[in-house]
Design a protein around this motif. Structure first.
Motif, PDB file in Angstrom:
ATOM      1  N   PRO A 234       0.653  -1.265   0.070  1.00 21.54           N
ATOM      2  CA  PRO A 234       0.019   0.163  -0.035  1.00 21.54           C
ATOM      3  C   PRO A 234       0.729   1.313  -0.129  1.00 21.54           C
ATOM      4  O   PRO A 234       0.453   2.185  -0.651  1.00 21.54           O
ATOM      5  CB  PRO A 234      -0.788  -0.173   1.257  1.00 21.54           C
ATOM      6  N   GLU A 235       1.627   1.331   0.860  1.00 18.26           N
ATOM      7  CA  GLU A 235       2.701   2.403   0.880  1.00 18.26           C
ATOM      8  C   GLU A 235       3.487   2.579  -0.450  1.00 18.26           C
ATOM      9  O   GLU A 235       3.746   3.843  -1.105  1.00 18.26           O
ATOM     10  CB  GLU A 235       3.845   2.393   2.118  1.00 18.26           C
ATOM     11  N   LYS A 238       1.870   4.506  -3.334  1.00 22.27           N
ATOM     12  CA  LYS A 238       1.657   5.761  -3.067  1.00 22.27           C
ATOM     13  C   LYS A 238       2.693   6.874  -3.702  1.00 22.27           C
ATOM     14  O   LYS A 238       2.649   7.838  -3.998  1.00 22.27           O
ATOM     15  CB  LYS A 238       1.310   6.244  -1.620  1.00 22.27           C
ATOM     16  N   LEU A 293      -5.727  -0.334  -6.589  1.00 23.91           N
ATOM     17  CA  LEU A 293      -5.058   0.067  -5.199  1.00 23.91           C
ATOM     18  C   LEU A 293      -4.491   1.311  -5.373  1.00 23.91           C
ATOM     19  O   LEU A 293      -3.960   1.925  -4.294  1.00 23.91           O
ATOM     20  CB  LEU A 293      -4.220  -1.162  -4.704  1.00 23.91           C
ATOM     21  N   SER A 294      -3.831   1.657  -6.343  1.00 20.77           N
ATOM     22  CA  SER A 294      -3.042   2.804  -6.605  1.00 20.77           C
ATOM     23  C   SER A 294      -3.864   4.180  -6.788  1.00 20.77           C
ATOM     24  O   SER A 294      -3.273   5.273  -6.975  1.00 20.77           O
ATOM     25  CB  SER A 294      -2.024   2.814  -7.842  1.00 20.77           C
TER      26      SER A 294
END
Length: 295
Positions: A234-235, A238, A293-294
């Motif tokens: 997840p990070e 970003k 997810l992005s």
């Protein structure tokens, strides 16, 4: 408008020895000799006429609006009308290590991965894999699969075709990954690709493929107690332009030794849902999930 990939491979268009320069080296208003394949498809199959307009792209960025100027039995020319500075590539770079499958399933995996913005596909053979190409078969199959990717680009609007990289055994690929990640300063050989994209593969856009990935994930069979996704994903998504490698096995799955070898060089397991995906479905679901997810 019809879109066509302008192939500059070998820099030769036909028996007359006409050169095919990069479109970006030519000024707007210049006349361009079409490749034999575009001439056949556009002028013969689709029956285009003088004055018809279309789109050309050579993979080096953007695309060009063109107009047919001359058509003869085997040849045609167009005039460059305008450059359209658009890039429909995704914000992330992705490379899939994909164990080869048979027939239409492999074509489907490459076609849909292209539409979803994959940067490169490394063809692999494995212990449980269905396909092990003989040396004499490699060039023909590599050209076919690269053309599948290019045709998908023409349809979906992507201006930078993914590189389809010549097959190696999964053991050799993972060993190379281990060496690469242990010494990021070492010289890395350029990927072995079809002549169709040899020149294109040297473009700076693809140089990230020579670097270690920010994250490596192996699509794995669902297992109790195993995390659904790597904690760092997840990070990472970003970031502005993350580079992710995916490993996707054959119908029979990777062997225990292959899974362990992948884990040893940093591939983390990634479970997408509770079902077992087919080898041609897994790339599509993985790439679509990463894009979702992005955002």
């Amino acid at each position: 408008m019809r879109r066509f990939f302008y192939d500059i491979s070998n820099n030769i268009s036909d028996e007359r020895g006409l050169l095919h320069p990069q479109l970006s080296t030519l000024p707007i208003g210049a006349n361009v000799e079409l490749t034999e394949s575009i001439t056949h498809h556009w002028c013969r199959v689709l029956r285009a006429n003088i004055g018809d307009q279309g789109i050309l792209f050579d993979g080096f960025g953007g695309e060009y609006q063109v107009q047919l100027q001359t058509i003869s039995k085997k040849h045609a020319t167009v005039t460059l009308l305008a450059h359209i500075n658009t890039d429909r590539s995704t914000s992330m770079f992705t490379k899939i290590g994909l164990v080869m499958s048979r027939g239409e399933r492999m074509d489907y995996a490459i076609q849909k991965s292209t539409e979803l913005g994959v940067t490169a596909i490394q063809l692999l053979s494995s212990h449980h894999g269905e396909v092990n190409l003989k040396p004499a078969q490699v060039e023909k199959k590599l050209a076919h699969w690269q053309q599948v990717a290019i045709a998908a680009c023409e349809q979906c609007g992507l201006n930078r075709p993914p590189l389809i990289i010549a097959p190696v055994s999964i053991n050799d690929w993972l060993q190379g990954s281990a060496t690469h990640s242990s010494d990021s300063q070492m010289d890395v050989s350029p990927p072995t690709v079809s002549p169709i994209v040899t020149t294109l593969s040297q473009d700076p856009y693809y140089q990230i493929l020579q670097q270690p990935a920010d994250l490596r994930m192996q699509l794995s069979v669902p297992a109790a107690g195993q995390p659904a996704i790597p904690k760092s994903l997840p990070e990472l998504l970003k970031q502005q332009s993350p580079y992710i490698e995916l490993l996707i096995g054959p119908e029979g799955g990777l062997s225990v030794d292959e899974c362990q070898q992948a884990a040893n060089v940093g591939f983390e397991p990634w479970q997408i849902g509770s079902r077992i995906l087919r080898t041609e479905t897994a790339p599509v679901v993985a790439l679509a999930t990463l894009q979702a997810l992005s955002h």
